[in-house]
Design an enzyme around this catalytic site. Structure first.
Site, PDB file in Angstrom:
ATOM      1  N   ARG A 104      -8.225  -8.923   8.360  1.00  0.00           N
ATOM      2  CA  ARG A 104      -7.227  -9.084   7.644  1.00  0.00           C
ATOM      3  C   ARG A 104      -7.051 -10.338   7.096  1.00  0.00           C
ATOM      4  O   ARG A 104      -6.427 -10.644   6.169  1.00  0.00           O
ATOM      5  CB  ARG A 104      -5.826  -8.723   8.163  1.00  0.00           C
ATOM      6  CG  ARG A 104      -5.806  -7.099   8.569  1.00  0.00           C
ATOM      7  CD  ARG A 104      -4.208  -6.953   8.787  1.00  0.00           C
ATOM      8  NE  ARG A 104      -3.974  -5.562   9.111  1.00  0.00           N
ATOM      9  CZ  ARG A 104      -4.258  -4.460   8.037  1.00  0.00           C
ATOM     10  NH1 ARG A 104      -4.396  -4.846   6.838  1.00  0.00           N
ATOM     11  NH2 ARG A 104      -4.209  -3.242   8.299  1.00  0.00           N
ATOM     12  N   GLY A 158      -9.927   1.539   9.083  1.00  0.00           N
ATOM     13  CA  GLY A 158      -9.777   2.368   8.121  1.00  0.00           C
ATOM     14  C   GLY A 158      -9.410   3.794   9.077  1.00  0.00           C
ATOM     15  O   GLY A 158     -10.112   4.430   9.481  1.00  0.00           O
ATOM     16  N   ARG A 170     -26.062  -8.861  14.393  1.00  0.00           N
ATOM     17  CA  ARG A 170     -27.455  -8.308  14.317  1.00  0.00           C
ATOM     18  C   ARG A 170     -28.540  -9.582  14.951  1.00  0.00           C
ATOM     19  O   ARG A 170     -29.299  -8.921  15.438  1.00  0.00           O
ATOM     20  CB  ARG A 170     -28.006  -7.943  12.784  1.00  0.00           C
ATOM     21  CG  ARG A 170     -29.255  -7.472  12.588  1.00  0.00           C
ATOM     22  CD  ARG A 170     -29.667  -6.960  11.284  1.00  0.00           C
ATOM     23  NE  ARG A 170     -28.840  -6.089  10.496  1.00  0.00           N
ATOM     24  CZ  ARG A 170     -29.088  -4.554  10.794  1.00  0.00           C
ATOM     25  NH1 ARG A 170     -30.187  -4.310  11.593  1.00  0.00           N
ATOM     26  NH2 ARG A 170     -28.533  -3.799  10.110  1.00  0.00           N
ATOM     27  N   GLY A 228       0.756  -1.118  -0.075  1.00  0.00           N
ATOM     28  CA  GLY A 228      -0.035   0.114  -0.199  1.00  0.00           C
ATOM     29  C   GLY A 228       0.811   1.128  -0.069  1.00  0.00           C
ATOM     30  O   GLY A 228       2.053   1.402  -0.540  1.00  0.00           O
ATOM     31  N   LYS A 258     -38.876  -0.303  20.315  1.00  0.00           N
ATOM     32  CA  LYS A 258     -38.233  -1.437  20.710  1.00  0.00           C
ATOM     33  C   LYS A 258     -37.357  -1.917  19.292  1.00  0.00           C
ATOM     34  O   LYS A 258     -38.241  -2.590  18.722  1.00  0.00           O
ATOM     35  CB  LYS A 258     -38.862  -2.521  21.489  1.00  0.00           C
ATOM     36  CG  LYS A 258     -39.180  -2.189  22.807  1.00  0.00           C
ATOM     37  CD  LYS A 258     -38.394  -2.956  23.923  1.00  0.00           C
ATOM     38  CE  LYS A 258     -38.720  -2.389  25.410  1.00  0.00           C
ATOM     39  NZ  LYS A 258     -37.883  -3.148  26.465  1.00  0.00           N
ATOM     40  N   ASP A 309      -7.539  -1.645   2.673  1.00  0.00           N
ATOM     41  CA  ASP A 309      -8.001  -0.395   2.724  1.00  0.00           C
ATOM     42  C   ASP A 309      -8.645   0.375   1.624  1.00  0.00           C
ATOM     43  O   ASP A 309      -9.464   1.258   1.781  1.00  0.00           O
ATOM     44  CB  ASP A 309      -7.119   0.481   3.493  1.00  0.00           C
ATOM     45  CG  ASP A 309      -6.651  -0.052   4.836  1.00  0.00           C
ATOM     46  OD1 ASP A 309      -7.529  -0.354   5.629  1.00  0.00           O
ATOM     47  OD2 ASP A 309      -5.396   0.291   5.395  1.00  0.00           O
TER      48      ASP A 309
END
Lengths: 324, 324, 324, 324
Positions: free
Chosen positions: A256, A172, A156, A103, A214, A129
């Site tokens: 990674r 990031g 979630r 990078g 809720k 990235d």
């Protein structure tokens, strides 16, 4: 004429680096060029950690995360003495040209080195990235955003079950690329990125307006966001919205690793293949990338410039509408 | 002025269709447009299987494979009587415009229907096959190729352990898109596609040249390849190369399922979002797609044309070199 | 006294074999015993394909599918001449004892060999089929059933979207172990196993009773079921129930591959560890297994007996109730 | 006679809870018992948040993480007034018996409640922590350890590429069950658990002895280890071993989510099925579990006792040998 190429990976590792090494090695051998693997990036170049690579050396690695050549950040290479040693090692081993996979830091080093010693170098964007100009995507980015999306899908489940507000921190430091893509992909209620100022305040406004029904909420925060990452943000959220059951999850290094996605393997293969052919055609001093499905060469000094332009403002508008 | 939109999925299902439905629904509601889900594609349109959709109806579906609106192929819609019924149902329910998510058959139907009855329609490319013009990728393609690559990674484990030659059949009756992408991604030794004539013979030549070293090989075969899919090919391979331990694996329907990748969720979100705004701007009779990161509208009749041009000949050369 | 152990994998490969090899090697080295890897099972034993193994040789393999020692079925070893050669090779290389990782065929061979030549052997159950007595689970079984469940989850996406009846064929020529476990795990509507006679007729009765509501169904069929696998069954279903949209999916070789589950890695580690210590304690002629969390040794001849007793009739009752 | 059962999930959510709810519902309906879902555990019981459940209500949830009944921790239920309200709600709704899916806190509450009001209750062990007596495994544990192992596989990619020492923190405030299983499964170099005193010092000794070869190491730390979790440990490691490139990764909430493994789905199905039949047979005041493949009932007060006995000392010895 180029007879022997050295290839190395440098900086943070990224899934797909092995697929790229495989492509470099096999393309070089196809063209009757010898290939040497330089271990641990510039550090190994200075120390002469070279290994001979054959077609078989890179069999069965296309699906592996990490990099078989290992990687490191080298302080010595930032000094003229270090680069002198590196040059001597290359010369002593008959290496005529190099392929540098990495990078920002990698290309900064490559640019200085080429200027000083004239060894032709082609760079390949290998970083999760996606913070380089001169290519739509960097190798590893697609895998990283899928890793994040899988993790947020799991989070979630538990957020829904408990009606919680989750602040999920993704990688990031200077770039919101991972945050934005994974935020859209995971249907996040908000996305906080370093490039966007005042986004924490905007989030607070939305939370304030929303009567606390809720139901769960997921907010993706880039580690480099001005709010101070997920923990910094959590402090402020807890203070202002004590009625939310707020939790933090820092995804960290799992981003990674893992087996690269098909997209990253294809991109890595194509870039490795192209880099070798570019060297044979006399190209140098540039990073090879793919923009709009076409091969593009960008001087190292251009590739590492500020990439906040890569954020699409239309997409930000879409995010807000879809997360309603 | 459009007040109520009907959205449906049609043809083979594809991962990401739910993410697309979510985007259509939320964008419409944001613009104060009512949204109706039409169940089972044209079949449900004819039968008046309509459901009212709210923001909440599409919560927590972005990560789900399949389609909550279900899908079907409709013979009735191919008749004028069928289409008349469908039109009557739309009228009776006050549906002013439609968003059709699907592939070739879906758009063929939409084109005829719009011509006959003038109800504005925007199509969204939702098919794992990536066999449409007017978009770089169709919704579901990225997930499908990752599913194939994961499966081939698993098969390679066993192929390696037994030094076997595996012929892996992937979807693609007329198109080698899945075969090519997954073949590169899985580092296959050869890829056989409907668009390339004589590719089986080429494979035989390579097998003949290669002294049979003890080592595994993976060949990806599109189901529509002239060799007759993996089973057809296997017969010929076994006859000519009895010293190989040749096995067949037909991946089949797992390629349609699973949670969509981040890329497919982003693409689906963007296309669903754009389709609704396009209708509001008066666009119709076209499929919305993304080419080189730009939104593009392609008339239905163009979108469904022959897509063999989508195969990149340079990539075929790369495959041969890398699989050495 | 044992100074050098040979370890090999034989028969079908199974996820977790590498974790087992790692445990054998490291436990032996810990006890100052030399370890030799015998390539390709009995075939490599006959041909003297031996490799020296060190602690480092087995680093970073615990997560890999397949077997680094490769595997094969050996016809030669079924002959007295073949076994004589194998014995001579072991002697010539100073191998005092062997650890055989495999299934039925592996242990049949090991039993004869030990009887003829007296070389101590401990067997480890490594097969996805779970068709051995003397252990609750074989190495690879847990991974295989999870692979099936993941595949059926994906197939259910598409089955639901199209209201289809899917007949999914899983491995198990003589044993319904994989079918039963994965059938419960995937919430299948019916499970057909070789050990249960007349199960196809039972399925037909249930399909006949059920008014054809629009909804998907998944039936898991072991390849060895008397119905003739999924294709055999499909013919009869299509004839008797033409109103169902019936599809077949044969999962095939993906069931053997992939990274082993945590359970398989733990089981493989424990069995490999125990096998070496058992040899050092003078045990031989037996397979080591885990029953009710205790280490158990079972003579080879017992381990390979009919395992239909492993099917729990109470579970069959539960399946029927839950799939209602 | 029982005519109506209430089922709820309480405490931390765990993958497999939905599979368990499905089994409870379908078994009850099979026996002509009505089933009511109580939302948010004891909180919803107090507030009368009841929903009627049918066979269809639990279709297609066996593969979903989280819990469709949601979960919460209830302070009110710890008071006599709260429990009175809960009882009144159950009475008012005709609920004769309850199935409580959860962990320690859940069963503590159930025990008191049953004593006070005599409503028959059967508990089902649903917690990723595996910290209950009376069952070999709790629902969610197998999924959690596989999630950890997958994450550590990914982290090892990057650890290997950089020659780093990674301290990975996993869940387990009082129990090392997750740490131990995932540590063995991921081939960790050391495992630190709350039940083992002085394990940090042991690690330091091993690090001190080991000449620092360039190679990666993974240490698994339970959050409740006396070292202070991964961050606490990291401070001490960095101080004493500055030559290591030490990193911390806290896996956090991803351990609770995700689609359950086949094992967890089977366990959950069997326990849900058994719990209902147990109630019908007049059993109460106990948690149902599986020990050595047999159904076992354990009084609530026994189930929640100290579980450090579940750690097998032989396994600790094996870990040390295999991680050499």
């Amino acid at each position: 004429m180029i007879k022997k190429i050295g290839v190395f990976t440098s900086g943070g590792d990224a899934p797909g680096m092995n697929a790229c090494i495989r492509a470099v090695v096999r393309t070089a051998i196809y063209h009757n060029i010898e290939v040497v693997g330089i271990m641990r990036g510039y550090e190994g170049m200075i120390n002469g950690e070279f290994i001979h690579l054959e077609t078989e050396s890179v069999a069965n690695i296309i699906q592996r995360g990490g990099t078989i050549l290992k990687t490191a950040r080298s302080k010595d290479f930032m000094t003229p003495e270090g680069r002198k040693k590196a040059y001597d090692q290359l010369k002593a081993n008959g290496i005529d040209a190099i392929v540098a996979i990495g990078g920002n830091g990698t290309f900064t080093g490559a640019a200085v080195f080429e200027k000083e010693y004239g060894i032709p170098a082609i760079g390949i964007p290998g970083t999760i990235d996606n913070d380089l100009l001169g290519t739509d995507f960097t190798i590893g980015f697609d895998t990283a955003i899928n890793t994040v999306v899988d993790a947020v899908d799991a989070i979630r489940d538990t957020a829904e079950s408990h009606d919680r507000l989750f602040l999920v921190e993704v990688m990031g430091r200077d770039s919101g690329q991972i945050a934005m893509a994974s935020g859209i992909g995971s249907g996040a209620e908000a996305i906080l990125m370093p490039e966007v100022k005042g986004d924490a305040e905007e989030l607070f406004e939305r939370l304030a307006k929303g009567t606390r029904k809720k139901s769960s909420k997921i907010v993706i925060v880039a580690e480099g966001d001005e709010a101070g990452g997920a923990f910094g943000l959590a402090e402020r959220v807890k203070e202002r919205f004590p009625n939310y059951d707020t939790r933090v999850s820092v995804l960290g290094h799992i981003q990674r690793g893992g087996s690269p996605t098909c997209h990253d393997r294809m991109l890595a293969s194509q870039l490795g293949f192209t880099a070798v052919e570019a060297l044979l055609q006399g190209k140098k001093g540039a990073m090879v990338g793919i923009i709009n499905q076409e091969v593009v060469y960008t001087p190292f000094s251009e590739a590492i410039k500020d990439t906040s332009s890569k954020l699409n403002p239309n997409v930000l508008r879409m995010i807000e509408i879809l997360s309603s």
